[in-house]
Design an enzyme around this catalytic site. Structure first.
Site, mmCIF file in Angstrom:
data_model
loop_
_atom_site.group_PDB
_atom_site.id
_atom_site.type_symbol
_atom_site.label_atom_id
_atom_site.label_comp_id
_atom_site.label_asym_id
_atom_site.label_seq_id
_atom_site.Cartn_x
_atom_site.Cartn_y
_atom_site.Cartn_z
ATOM 1 N N LYS A 1 0.845 -1.200 0.000
ATOM 2 C CA LYS A 1 0.000 0.000 0.000
ATOM 3 C C LYS A 1 0.876 1.244 0.000
ATOM 4 O O LYS A 1 1.456 1.625 1.005
ATOM 5 C CB LYS A 1 -0.934 0.054 1.217
ATOM 6 C CG LYS A 1 -2.037 1.099 0.993
ATOM 7 C CD LYS A 1 -2.675 1.620 2.251
ATOM 8 C CE LYS A 1 -1.993 2.804 2.857
ATOM 9 N NZ LYS A 1 -1.945 4.029 2.027
ATOM 10 N N GLU B 1 -1.437 7.296 -0.250
ATOM 11 C CA GLU B 1 -2.504 7.781 -1.132
ATOM 12 C C GLU B 1 -2.117 9.091 -1.813
ATOM 13 O O GLU B 1 -2.673 9.450 -2.844
ATOM 14 C CB GLU B 1 -3.812 7.961 -0.339
ATOM 15 C CG GLU B 1 -3.774 8.965 0.802
ATOM 16 C CD GLU B 1 -3.315 8.373 2.129
ATOM 17 O OE1 GLU B 1 -2.447 7.462 2.107
ATOM 18 O OE2 GLU B 1 -3.802 8.822 3.179
ATOM 19 N N GLY C 1 6.761 5.542 7.870
ATOM 20 C CA GLY C 1 5.907 6.727 7.922
ATOM 21 C C GLY C 1 6.113 7.458 9.231
ATOM 22 O O GLY C 1 7.186 7.377 9.841
ATOM 23 N N GLY C 2 5.082 8.159 9.672
ATOM 24 C CA GLY C 2 5.207 9.006 10.851
ATOM 25 C C GLY C 2 5.104 8.230 12.158
ATOM 26 O O GLY C 2 4.578 7.104 12.193
ATOM 27 N N THR D 1 1.478 7.245 13.365
ATOM 28 C CA THR D 1 0.903 6.128 12.599
ATOM 29 C C THR D 1 1.601 4.826 12.978
ATOM 30 O O THR D 1 0.951 3.778 13.107
ATOM 31 C CB THR D 1 1.055 6.380 11.082
ATOM 32 O OG1 THR D 1 0.729 7.725 10.794
ATOM 33 C CG2 THR D 1 0.159 5.458 10.283
ATOM 34 N N GLY D 2 2.904 4.889 13.158
ATOM 35 C CA GLY D 2 3.656 3.688 13.536
ATOM 36 C C GLY D 2 3.156 3.118 14.850
ATOM 37 O O GLY D 2 3.007 1.890 15.008
ATOM 38 N N CYS E 1 13.384 11.783 5.817
ATOM 39 C CA CYS E 1 13.359 11.330 7.217
ATOM 40 C C CYS E 1 14.700 11.570 7.896
ATOM 41 O O CYS E 1 14.767 11.850 9.083
ATOM 42 C CB CYS E 1 12.988 9.864 7.283
ATOM 43 S SG CYS E 1 13.997 8.826 6.217
ATOM 44 N N GLU F 1 9.675 16.744 14.493
ATOM 45 C CA GLU F 1 9.968 16.654 13.063
ATOM 46 C C GLU F 1 9.026 17.595 12.301
ATOM 47 O O GLU F 1 7.812 17.418 12.341
ATOM 48 C CB GLU F 1 9.753 15.210 12.599
ATOM 49 C CG GLU F 1 10.133 14.982 11.162
ATOM 50 C CD GLU F 1 9.806 13.574 10.699
ATOM 51 O OE1 GLU F 1 8.669 13.124 10.913
ATOM 52 O OE2 GLU F 1 10.697 12.927 10.120
#
Ligand code: NAD
Length: 500
Positions: free
Chosen positions: A176, A179, A229-230, A233-234, A293, A394
């Site tokens: 995935k 988006e 990712g961020g 979300t992690g 990152c 960040e």
């Protein structure tokens, strides 16, 4: 894309089950770059089922490693054949310059080549248990069905760090992409099909993480989730996967220090490291408009050179040519979206209100040619300290904060004073000091007198809240493997423990 089906499930290209679509925006000018299918949770569940069937019944996990390696090499060949088309998609989608996108596609290719070589030599291990009748063998097996979730800043690159070792190991997967930037991954999946990867081994769904997340991360049919990712979300994904005790590896954000010692200004036989140091700090933070990152967003500079160093940086920052990534004259592109620029702007306001001194930037560019894109000027804040959120969090934009130190111990303390631990840079003309500081920093990558480079053969990943697990290198393959110990008694006899 643009009417063609974009979801790839069980070896078949299909539209979303509810025929939903998403407009993908070109951040350089706000235009619609493409319209793509937007998967539903049912589509995600179908993709997991296809991957499960392909793992449990399909040929891929048991395919000879030489054959799997050949497929990886074919994918690498196709990536090079379509390099220009993939680079154009990446630039249109992310806004990064075409030169950067071409480097990305070369890097993606090298990851497939590397794992094609590594899987061919990744051997079983025999263990001597001291009894010649016992054959004790440790073998590596594919972990199973993997869910691979990628971010928008390096769309195909980050996805390739997952797909290549997963394929090499013999896993099946659901990919995935973000988006925000799905285009290159859709094109890449066509190449996977062309390379002869069997149906159901690689499945593709794209759509909102918030909508698809539960279906992708709570399924008992999934054996491993690899996420980049961020931080927030992690953490959400890790919690979601916990009920099934599904293995999760997360590659998260960074707030990366770049430590500069005063000796870079020392003139030795008519040469000093000054210009290279200024250049690497500049590139380390402003490449891809800071949406990296591992961007070196915290300059930690020795007090005695700080004023001169910051002046030199600001002068260079003001000459960076911003523009559409398609224009060869552009040195950096826009931020990925209007929404993301608004976040960066709020961090600049925060920095000002926290008392940091704005040296340059802090605004949108005035050039009317850039008015429709989400551009933001390279921004430097001096006289920052660790109490400021702009130093701790960040921002993922073109913002450099400057802190000062007076001795090596303080430099190390500041460099480690972050909840993250992804990457760090050290600049010194004293090699012994360089090694000492590199070892003392709690970060997954340390660049000494350089910044930003990586290679497929060396591990990448974070300490602290920058994540767990590793990508690339042998560890990046091991993430996709289970380890099994087979104890074989070649001369069985009663154990003699129970006498009756
Ligand atoms: P993000 O966390 O918003 O999204 C990343 C991916 O997760 C996207 O595909 C998104 O759709 C999906 N997602 C969102 N919510 C989800 C959920 N609940 N369940 C499952 N999936 C979900 O991150 P982003 O804004 O796309 O990327 C930027 C971040 O990525 C930055 O923090 C950056 O530092 C980090 N990053 C880290 C590395 C690394 O190697 N450590 C590399 C690149 C980017």
């Amino acid at each position: 894309m643009d009417g063609e089906p974009d979801l790839y499930i069980g070896g078949r290209w299909c539209h979303a089950s509810d025929r939903g679509t998403r407009d993908v925006v070109n951040p350089a000018d706000g235009s619609i770059a493409a319209v793509v299918d937007e998967a539903t949770p049912d589509d995600a569940t179908a993709a997991i089922a296809a991957a499960r069937a392909a793992f449990d019944d399909g040929p891929w996990p048991d395919t000879a490693v030489a054959e799997r390696a050949a497929v990886l090499d074919r994918i690498a060949d196709l990536l090079q054949r379509d390099k220009e088309e993939l680079s154009l998609l990446e630039t249109r989608d992310t806004g990064k310059t075409l030169a950067e996108s071409r480097i990305d596609i070369d890097d993606v290719t090298s990851v497939f080549r590397y794992y094609a070589r590594l899987i061919a030599v990744a051997a079983d291990r025999l263990v001597d248990v001291g009894d010649p009748a016992i054959v004790s063998r440790v073998v590596r097996e594919p972990i199973g069905v993997c869910v691979l979730i990628a971010p928008w800043n390096y769309p195909l690159l980050q996805m390739s760090w997952k797909v290549a070792p997963a394929l090499a190991a013999g896993c099946t997967m659901v990919a995935k992409p973000s988006e925000v930037t799905p285009l290159s991954t859709i094109a890449f999946t066509h190449l996977v099909e062309e390379a002869g990867v069997p149906a159901g081994v690689v499945n593709l769904v794209q759509g909102s993480g918030a909508v698809l997340g539960e279906a992708l991360t709570t399924s008992a049919d999934v054996d491993f989730i690899s996420f980049t990712g961020g931080l927030a979300t992690g953490a959400t994904i890790s919690r979601a996967a916990a009920d099934n005790v599904t293995k999760v590896a997360v590659e998260l954000g960074g707030k990366n220090p770049h430590i500069v010692f005063a000796d870079v200004a020392t003139d030795v036989a008519g040469h000093s490291d000054w210009d290279a140091a200024v250049d690497h700090v500049l590139t380390g933070v402003f490449l891809h408009s800071g949406q990296v990152c591992s961007a070196g967003t915290r300059l930690i500079v020795e007090e005695s050179i700080a004023d001169d160093f910051v002046s030199a940086l600001a002068a260079r920052a003001e000459t960076i040519r911003m523009g559409d990534g398609m224009d060869p004259a552009s040195e950096t592109g826009p931020l990925v979206s209007e929404q993301h620029r608004a976040k960066v702007e709020s961090y600049v306001q925060l920095g000002i209100s926290e008392g940091a001194k704005l040296i340059t930037g802090g605004a949108r560019p005035s050039d009317p040619a850039l008015a429709d894109g989400s551009f933001y000027l390279p921004t430097i804040f001096d006289h920052c300290d660790r109490s400021m959120r702009i130093v701790q969090e960040e921002t993922f934009g073109p913002i450099l904060t400057v802190e000062r130190f007076t001795d090596e111990a303080e430099a190390i303390r500041l460099g480690n004073d972050t909840e993250y631990g992804l990457a760090a840079g050290v600049r010194t003309s004293d090699p012994a000091r360089g090694q000492r500081v590199a070892r003392a920093l709690r970060h997954g990558t340390v660049w000494l007198n350089d910044f930003g480079y990586y290679t497929a053969a060396a591990e990448w990943g974070g300490y602290g809240k920058s994540g767990n697990g590793r990508e690339l290198g042998p560890s990046g393959l091991a993430e996709y493997q289970e380890t099994k110990h087979i104890w074989h008694n070649t001369a069985p006899a009663p154990a003699g423990w129970f006498k009756g």
